[in-house]
Design an enzyme around this catalytic site. Sequence first.
Site, PDB file in Angstrom:
ATOM      1  N   GLY A  49      -3.333 -36.651 -17.895  1.00 49.49           N
ATOM      2  CA  GLY A  49      -1.916 -36.708 -17.551  1.00 49.49           C
ATOM      3  C   GLY A  49      -1.531 -35.363 -16.979  1.00 49.49           C
ATOM      4  O   GLY A  49      -1.650 -34.337 -17.659  1.00 49.49           O
ATOM      5  N   HIS A  50      -1.154 -35.329 -15.718  1.00 45.91           N
ATOM      6  CA  HIS A  50      -0.705 -34.069 -15.120  1.00 45.91           C
ATOM      7  C   HIS A  50       0.804 -34.087 -15.011  1.00 45.91           C
ATOM      8  O   HIS A  50       1.369 -34.999 -14.419  1.00 45.91           O
ATOM      9  CB  HIS A  50      -1.303 -33.884 -13.719  1.00 45.91           C
ATOM     10  CG  HIS A  50      -2.762 -33.538 -13.754  1.00 45.91           C
ATOM     11  ND1 HIS A  50      -3.633 -33.851 -12.752  1.00 45.91           N
ATOM     12  CD2 HIS A  50      -3.483 -32.900 -14.684  1.00 45.91           C
ATOM     13  CE1 HIS A  50      -4.841 -33.420 -13.074  1.00 45.91           C
ATOM     14  NE2 HIS A  50      -4.771 -32.831 -14.240  1.00 45.91           N
TER      15      HIS A  50
ATOM     16  N   GLN B 155      -9.063 -33.378 -17.446  1.00 47.21           N
ATOM     17  CA  GLN B 155      -9.675 -32.903 -18.694  1.00 47.21           C
ATOM     18  C   GLN B 155     -10.146 -31.461 -18.478  1.00 47.21           C
ATOM     19  O   GLN B 155      -9.629 -30.802 -17.597  1.00 47.21           O
ATOM     20  CB  GLN B 155     -10.830 -33.798 -19.173  1.00 47.21           C
ATOM     21  CG  GLN B 155     -10.372 -35.125 -19.743  1.00 47.21           C
ATOM     22  CD  GLN B 155     -10.076 -36.134 -18.667  1.00 47.21           C
ATOM     23  OE1 GLN B 155     -10.854 -36.302 -17.763  1.00 47.21           O
ATOM     24  NE2 GLN B 155      -8.960 -36.789 -18.773  1.00 47.21           N
TER      25      GLN B 155
HETATM   26  P1  IMP Z   1     -11.460 -39.870 -24.264  1.00 48.46           P
HETATM   27  O1  IMP Z   1     -11.998 -39.277 -23.023  1.00 48.46           O
HETATM   28  O2  IMP Z   1     -10.105 -40.492 -24.044  1.00 48.46           O
HETATM   29  O3  IMP Z   1     -12.398 -40.808 -24.939  1.00 48.46           O
HETATM   30  O4  IMP Z   1     -11.235 -38.690 -25.311  1.00 48.46           O
HETATM   31  C1  IMP Z   1     -12.328 -37.889 -25.729  1.00 48.46           C
HETATM   32  C2  IMP Z   1     -11.827 -36.508 -26.111  1.00 48.46           C
HETATM   33  O5  IMP Z   1     -11.279 -35.867 -24.978  1.00 48.46           O
HETATM   34  C3  IMP Z   1     -10.701 -36.531 -27.151  1.00 48.46           C
HETATM   35  O6  IMP Z   1     -10.791 -35.352 -27.913  1.00 48.46           O
HETATM   36  C4  IMP Z   1      -9.453 -36.481 -26.296  1.00 48.46           C
HETATM   37  O7  IMP Z   1      -8.332 -36.000 -26.983  1.00 48.46           O
HETATM   38  C5  IMP Z   1      -9.910 -35.538 -25.205  1.00 48.46           C
HETATM   39  N1  IMP Z   1      -9.198 -35.753 -23.945  1.00 48.46           N
HETATM   40  C6  IMP Z   1      -9.387 -36.730 -23.051  1.00 48.46           C
HETATM   41  N2  IMP Z   1      -8.561 -36.582 -22.009  1.00 48.46           N
HETATM   42  C7  IMP Z   1      -7.833 -35.474 -22.237  1.00 48.46           C
HETATM   43  C8  IMP Z   1      -6.822 -34.777 -21.494  1.00 48.46           C
HETATM   44  O8  IMP Z   1      -6.440 -35.147 -20.371  1.00 48.46           O
HETATM   45  N3  IMP Z   1      -6.321 -33.655 -22.080  1.00 48.46           N
HETATM   46  C9  IMP Z   1      -6.768 -33.192 -23.283  1.00 48.46           C
HETATM   47  N4  IMP Z   1      -7.707 -33.805 -23.996  1.00 48.46           N
HETATM   48  C10 IMP Z   1      -8.239 -34.933 -23.482  1.00 48.46           C
END
Ligand code: IMP
Length: 433
Positions: free
Chosen positions: A45-46, A230
């Site tokens: 999310g930006h 990410q």
């Molecule tokens: P997933 O990619 O949604 O499965 O999440 C895996 C890990 O990456 C978790 O710790 C999430 O909170 C973290 N994560 C995924 N996307 C983001 C992001 O855009 N910002 C911060 N953390 C993220």
Amino acid sequence: MSQSESLVIALVGGLWGDEGKGKVLHHEVQDTHVVIRGTGGGNAGHTLVTDDNKKFVTHLVPSGVLNPKTINIIGAGVVLHPGKLIKEIAELKARGISTDNLRISPKAHLTLDYHLLIERVLEQRRGKDPIGSTMQGIGPTYSDKANRWGLRAELLNNPDEFMRRLNIALKHLRAQFPQYARNDVFKPDFYRSLASESKRKLAPYLAETRSIVEPMIRKGGRKILLEGAQSTLLDNDHGNYPKTTSSHPSVAGLCQGSEVAPRWLTSTIVVVKGYPSRVGNGGFPTELKNEQGDLIREKGHEYGATTNRPRRIGFADGVAISYSGWVNGATDIVITRIDTLADVGELSICNAYSIKGQETKDFPVNDSVLEKCTPVYDPRKYRWSAKDLEGVKKFADLPVDAQKYCQRLASFVPYARLYGVGVGENQSAFITL
Ligand code: IMP
């Protein structure tokens, strides 16, 4: 090649995400011809805040969308949920933002509702030690891609082939998750209307990345921005495995996912928030589980842009910054959120970890080792107040402690320069050096 080389800039998050990349992207994007999002999916999310205080949160659409001249490509390495992308496009249009310049790589993979269910099941099966996923179905989509039964965006143009390939995928998945086989989301019919809606609403955006980017690189004089999502410490190779995301958000993964070879890169900007935050589970040596951490969380509105979960907050971590600078071959460092750190008391910077009585400057990528590290802090402490930041437009006019703080953080990556500092929420609150 023309005499004037194109600028090809990769912009990645340096820590565990949410560094304020949206703001830096918005700054960079003003004179950018094309922005390519290369990794991840709707888990990102930006937040983009315009100078007239309009706030936009994009999840899949690249951040150049607010600039009518910029082409925005959802690249090959992205995974996208067609229904959610249709909604995001509709929301942007409803607020007067055109998506005419959006393009989708036919190689991007599709997240479908069975991926969301599988993710929930897998997180539950992990019991007391979940990843802390955003539950957007990202991991299961990348798993299907690796298993070679994933569905690519190219199928959006061909609903019959979409249904044929969907049948194959679902056959595999019903066998893997027999207890859910009767669930609607494991039945092909569930997706028929999505397939025809996507042909109308998304297929017109399909375009090969090469056809857009190669002429720009050959002609020269263009600016191309690779937009990271990410962050480095969540990278599935280089982050704190297994508490990682399933894609490769560091610079090499971003090149791969954008279909822009490393040869063309002219700089790599690594964005580091003035204080790290982490939204999921996993080691976090400098975490502040105290009032100061709570204060920073509230001041910085540190709640996930996609999930609204409270983010964990910590003191600045030089060991993590140094590692991230190395993994990304950073040429430039941006420090964000200096304003959030105003009036929050004394700030410390971690320069090493202690583990079993031994000091180390090496960042452990095994998450259970990271969990056991405790921070070793610089003796120098920092503090500044909001009134000293008011109206500041030049680095040299920042409070001395804020200058020294940013310089100290950048010094953990000796081969990069301090390129910019974020001093407020609005796009203009960004100082370049
Ligand atoms: P997933 O990619 O949604 O499965 O999440 C895996 C890990 O990456 C978790 O710790 C999430 O909170 C973290 N994560 C995924 N996307 C983001 C992001 O855009 N910002 C911060 N953390 C993220």
